[in-house]
Design a protein around this motif. Structure first.
Motif, PDB file in Angstrom:
ATOM      1  N   GLN A  13     -42.259 -19.029   4.241  1.00 60.09           N
ATOM      2  CA  GLN A  13     -42.566 -20.180   5.101  1.00 60.09           C
ATOM      3  C   GLN A  13     -43.308 -19.695   6.341  1.00 60.09           C
ATOM      4  O   GLN A  13     -42.940 -18.683   6.947  1.00 60.09           O
ATOM      5  CB  GLN A  13     -41.284 -20.901   5.525  1.00 60.09           C
ATOM      6  CG  GLN A  13     -40.582 -21.616   4.409  1.00 60.09           C
ATOM      7  CD  GLN A  13     -39.237 -22.188   4.862  1.00 60.09           C
ATOM      8  OE1 GLN A  13     -38.726 -21.860   5.922  1.00 60.09           O
ATOM      9  NE2 GLN A  13     -38.677 -23.035   4.030  1.00 60.09           N
ATOM     10  N   SER A  14     -44.342 -20.417   6.738  1.00 63.90           N
ATOM     11  CA  SER A  14     -45.142 -20.026   7.901  1.00 63.90           C
ATOM     12  C   SER A  14     -44.297 -19.848   9.153  1.00 63.90           C
ATOM     13  O   SER A  14     -44.510 -18.925   9.935  1.00 63.90           O
ATOM     14  CB  SER A  14     -46.220 -21.072   8.161  1.00 63.90           C
ATOM     15  OG  SER A  14     -47.125 -21.104   7.097  1.00 63.90           O
ATOM     16  N   ALA A  15     -43.336 -20.721   9.340  1.00 63.61           N
ATOM     17  CA  ALA A  15     -42.508 -20.681  10.548  1.00 63.61           C
ATOM     18  C   ALA A  15     -41.669 -19.406  10.629  1.00 63.61           C
ATOM     19  O   ALA A  15     -41.274 -18.997  11.726  1.00 63.61           O
ATOM     20  CB  ALA A  15     -41.602 -21.903  10.612  1.00 63.61           C
ATOM     21  N   LYS A  16     -41.382 -18.790   9.511  1.00 60.65           N
ATOM     22  CA  LYS A  16     -40.555 -17.585   9.503  1.00 60.65           C
ATOM     23  C   LYS A  16     -41.308 -16.379  10.053  1.00 60.65           C
ATOM     24  O   LYS A  16     -40.707 -15.442  10.554  1.00 60.65           O
ATOM     25  CB  LYS A  16     -40.062 -17.261   8.086  1.00 60.65           C
ATOM     26  CG  LYS A  16     -39.210 -18.335   7.466  1.00 60.65           C
ATOM     27  CD  LYS A  16     -37.801 -18.289   7.981  1.00 60.65           C
ATOM     28  CE  LYS A  16     -36.999 -19.342   7.235  1.00 60.65           C
ATOM     29  NZ  LYS A  16     -35.656 -19.427   7.628  1.00 60.65           N
ATOM     30  N   GLY A  17     -42.636 -16.367   9.900  1.00 64.46           N
ATOM     31  CA  GLY A  17     -43.436 -15.269  10.409  1.00 64.46           C
ATOM     32  C   GLY A  17     -43.239 -13.950   9.687  1.00 64.46           C
ATOM     33  O   GLY A  17     -43.499 -12.888  10.239  1.00 64.46           O
ATOM     34  N   GLU A  18     -42.775 -13.987   8.444  1.00 64.36           N
ATOM     35  CA  GLU A  18     -42.543 -12.745   7.705  1.00 64.36           C
ATOM     36  C   GLU A  18     -43.795 -12.245   6.999  1.00 64.36           C
ATOM     37  O   GLU A  18     -43.832 -11.116   6.530  1.00 64.36           O
ATOM     38  CB  GLU A  18     -41.393 -12.930   6.720  1.00 64.36           C
ATOM     39  CG  GLU A  18     -40.135 -13.365   7.434  1.00 64.36           C
ATOM     40  CD  GLU A  18     -38.873 -12.781   6.867  1.00 64.36           C
ATOM     41  OE1 GLU A  18     -38.945 -11.818   6.089  1.00 64.36           O
ATOM     42  OE2 GLU A  18     -37.812 -13.283   7.228  1.00 64.36           O
ATOM     43  N   LEU A  19     -44.808 -13.103   6.917  1.00 57.95           N
ATOM     44  CA  LEU A  19     -46.105 -12.684   6.387  1.00 57.95           C
ATOM     45  C   LEU A  19     -47.038 -12.532   7.585  1.00 57.95           C
ATOM     46  O   LEU A  19     -47.311 -13.488   8.294  1.00 57.95           O
ATOM     47  CB  LEU A  19     -46.662 -13.731   5.419  1.00 57.95           C
ATOM     48  CG  LEU A  19     -45.889 -13.934   4.125  1.00 57.95           C
ATOM     49  CD1 LEU A  19     -46.415 -15.147   3.369  1.00 57.95           C
ATOM     50  CD2 LEU A  19     -45.968 -12.696   3.246  1.00 57.95           C
ATOM     51  N   THR A  20     -47.525 -11.318   7.807  1.00 56.49           N
ATOM     52  CA  THR A  20     -48.374 -11.055   8.960  1.00 56.49           C
ATOM     53  C   THR A  20     -49.778 -10.627   8.545  1.00 56.49           C
ATOM     54  O   THR A  20     -50.756 -11.093   9.104  1.00 56.49           O
ATOM     55  CB  THR A  20     -47.747  -9.948   9.834  1.00 56.49           C
ATOM     56  OG1 THR A  20     -46.420 -10.344  10.188  1.00 56.49           O
ATOM     57  CG2 THR A  20     -48.562  -9.720  11.097  1.00 56.49           C
ATOM     58  N   TYR A  21     -49.870  -9.752   7.574  1.00 54.04           N
ATOM     59  CA  TYR A  21     -51.137  -9.145   7.188  1.00 54.04           C
ATOM     60  C   TYR A  21     -51.535  -9.559   5.772  1.00 54.04           C
ATOM     61  O   TYR A  21     -50.669  -9.903   4.952  1.00 54.04           O
ATOM     62  CB  TYR A  21     -51.022  -7.618   7.260  1.00 54.04           C
ATOM     63  CG  TYR A  21     -50.566  -7.141   8.611  1.00 54.04           C
ATOM     64  CD1 TYR A  21     -51.414  -7.192   9.713  1.00 54.04           C
ATOM     65  CD2 TYR A  21     -49.267  -6.660   8.797  1.00 54.04           C
ATOM     66  CE1 TYR A  21     -50.992  -6.779  10.964  1.00 54.04           C
ATOM     67  CE2 TYR A  21     -48.839  -6.232  10.041  1.00 54.04           C
ATOM     68  CZ  TYR A  21     -49.704  -6.295  11.127  1.00 54.04           C
ATOM     69  OH  TYR A  21     -49.289  -5.889  12.362  1.00 54.04           O
ATOM     70  N   PRO A  22     -52.842  -9.509   5.468  1.00 45.79           N
ATOM     71  CA  PRO A  22     -53.258  -9.795   4.089  1.00 45.79           C
ATOM     72  C   PRO A  22     -52.532  -8.910   3.077  1.00 45.79           C
ATOM     73  O   PRO A  22     -52.229  -9.348   1.971  1.00 45.79           O
ATOM     74  CB  PRO A  22     -54.759  -9.501   4.111  1.00 45.79           C
ATOM     75  CG  PRO A  22     -55.173  -9.699   5.525  1.00 45.79           C
ATOM     76  CD  PRO A  22     -53.979  -9.248   6.347  1.00 45.79           C
TER      77      PRO A  22
END
Length: 121
Positions: free
Chosen positions: A25-34
């Motif tokens: 989920q975008s709100a979690k911020g666990e995906l940062t980089y490609p």
């Protein structure tokens, strides 16, 4: 915790995907980089590559049950239910293979991407 039975392993896999859904989920911020997406897609591709074998083996098991004649059904003929279940599993295997192909395409398209830290505010 060690899970040794097929139903327990499948339930554990379903829970892992539930956790993945939350983590992406975008709100979690666990995906940062490609590269985060690249590695996640690679793992999902591996997961879908392995599903057809499980579906085929479940279908084989149901075929063995059909041969024994020891299966009952609450309604209808047991053999009809077994045949429909086996047909659905065969379709699921094909769909999993198609899903793998699309994930492979996504993985390939993500491979050249990097992160430009100079654009950060």
């Amino acid at each position: 915790m060690t899970i040794a039975n097929p139903a327990g392993l499948a339930a554990h896999a379903a829970e892992a995907i539930r956790n993945l859904n939350h983590a992406t989920q975008s709100a979690k911020g666990e995906l940062t980089y490609p590269g985060d997406a690249y590695k996640t897609v690679a793992s999902l591709k591996l997961l879908t590559q392995r599903l057809p074998q499980s579906f085929d083996q479940l279908s084989d098991f149901l075929g063995t049950l059909a041969k024994t004649g020891a299966v009952t059904a609450d309604y209808g003929a047991p053999d009809d239910h077994l045949a429909e279940a086996r047909s659905a599993l065969a379709s699921a295997a094909i769909i999993a293979q198609t899903l793998t192909e699309f994930l492979d395409r996504a993985h390939i398209e993500l491979s050249p991407l990097g992160y430009d830290a100079t654009t950060e505010a």
